[in-house]
Design a protein around this motif. Sequence first.
Motif, PDB file in Angstrom:
ATOM      1  N   ARG A   1       0.825  -1.207   0.000  1.00 36.86           N
ATOM      2  CA  ARG A   1       0.000   0.000   0.000  1.00 36.86           C
ATOM      3  C   ARG A   1       0.862   1.261   0.000  1.00 36.86           C
ATOM      4  N   SER A   2       2.089   1.191  -0.477  1.00 42.21           N
ATOM      5  CA  SER A   2       2.966   2.366  -0.488  1.00 42.21           C
ATOM      6  C   SER A   2       2.436   3.402  -1.483  1.00 42.21           C
ATOM      7  N   ARG A   3       2.560   4.666  -1.114  1.00 47.73           N
ATOM      8  CA  ARG A   3       2.022   5.745  -1.936  1.00 47.73           C
ATOM      9  C   ARG A   3       2.999   6.915  -2.034  1.00 47.73           C
ATOM     10  N   ASN A   4       2.830   7.756  -3.051  1.00 50.17           N
ATOM     11  CA  ASN A   4       3.617   8.978  -3.189  1.00 50.17           C
ATOM     12  C   ASN A   4       2.878  10.138  -2.532  1.00 50.17           C
ATOM     13  N   VAL A   5       3.552  10.830  -1.621  1.00 46.39           N
ATOM     14  CA  VAL A   5       2.923  11.939  -0.901  1.00 46.39           C
ATOM     15  C   VAL A   5       3.750  13.202  -1.158  1.00 46.39           C
ATOM     16  N   TRP A   6       3.230  14.094  -1.997  1.00 47.02           N
ATOM     17  CA  TRP A   6       4.028  15.230  -2.472  1.00 47.02           C
ATOM     18  C   TRP A   6       4.410  16.205  -1.369  1.00 47.02           C
TER      19      TRP A   6
END
Length: 318
Positions: free
Chosen positions: A248-253
């Motif tokens: 569930r890894s995500r990119n968080v700007w």
Amino acid sequence: MTTAPETALDSTKRTPEPELDPEGQSLGNRITVFFFVLVPLLALIAAVPFAWGWGLTWLDIAIGAVFYVIGGLGITVGFHRHFTHGSFKAKRPLRIALAIAGSLAIEGGVIKWVADHRRHHKYADAEGDPHSPWRFGDDWRSVAKGLFYAHMAWMFLSEEKTSPKRFAPDLLKDKDLVKIDRWFGAIVLFSLLAPAVIGGLITMSWWGAFTAFFWGGLVRVALLHHVTWSVNSICHTIGEENFEVRDRSRNVWWLAIPSFGESWHNLHHADPTCARHGVLKGQIDISARVIWAFEKLGWATKVRWPNAERLAAKRVSV
Ligand SMILES: [Zn+2]
Ligand SMILES: [Zn+2]
């Protein structure tokens, strides 16, 4: 002769895909992130104007910023991209400097940090992951508990200890690293006391030493801890999925600058040994810039820069 222990370096072996809903971004999740992470930080920022001029000065901020950058890059460039994932080779003096710099962040010794993080990648968001926000379930109450657990509680509550022999045998063979790991307690003391000494000497006062200790030592360490932990909690809960991953890894700007590029965490799980995590247009990755500078200086070699074909194969079609 003993046989080489099994390593877990970015193993492609994974446990079966977690049986979880990949769309986990409910309003409940977002509100929980807000309360656990942002409110205490906002409270700290709100305290700044009260303290300004008598209990906080530009000097305290400057000292805190310098130690934040050294410790932060020690973690991202050193502990994470170099020691855990081998995304570049470092000349010995750089390797030692990175191990010491990362230890200044007070996130545990280099060997323990690396072992825990390799276990995280091996089992990301499945059973065995030391800090998945999804470990208690998918409904908002479980996610609230999971976020708190992934953010920091795992360090206090978990009775499990990752085996360095199993997950970091390469580091255990490096005498310098074992030594630095053993000296972790002394490095912690230095990290907290050096700001006080610098502040005291520049202002030639005990009060100057105290405020530098408070802001440049304690607050700086707390801020960096929260940013590092946010990669484990927030970047596994909310954000964009630009690349296909089994976790569930995500990119968080909005965490990109304080985390020195580590919040492009979705790409990182898609391609863990890549030296650059912010690979898409506009994704600022300060750690990758620093590695680039080390390469230009000849201190870093065999840098694993992004491979266009590999990335294209993993890109989520929009
Ligand atoms: Zn992760
Ligand atoms: Zn990693």
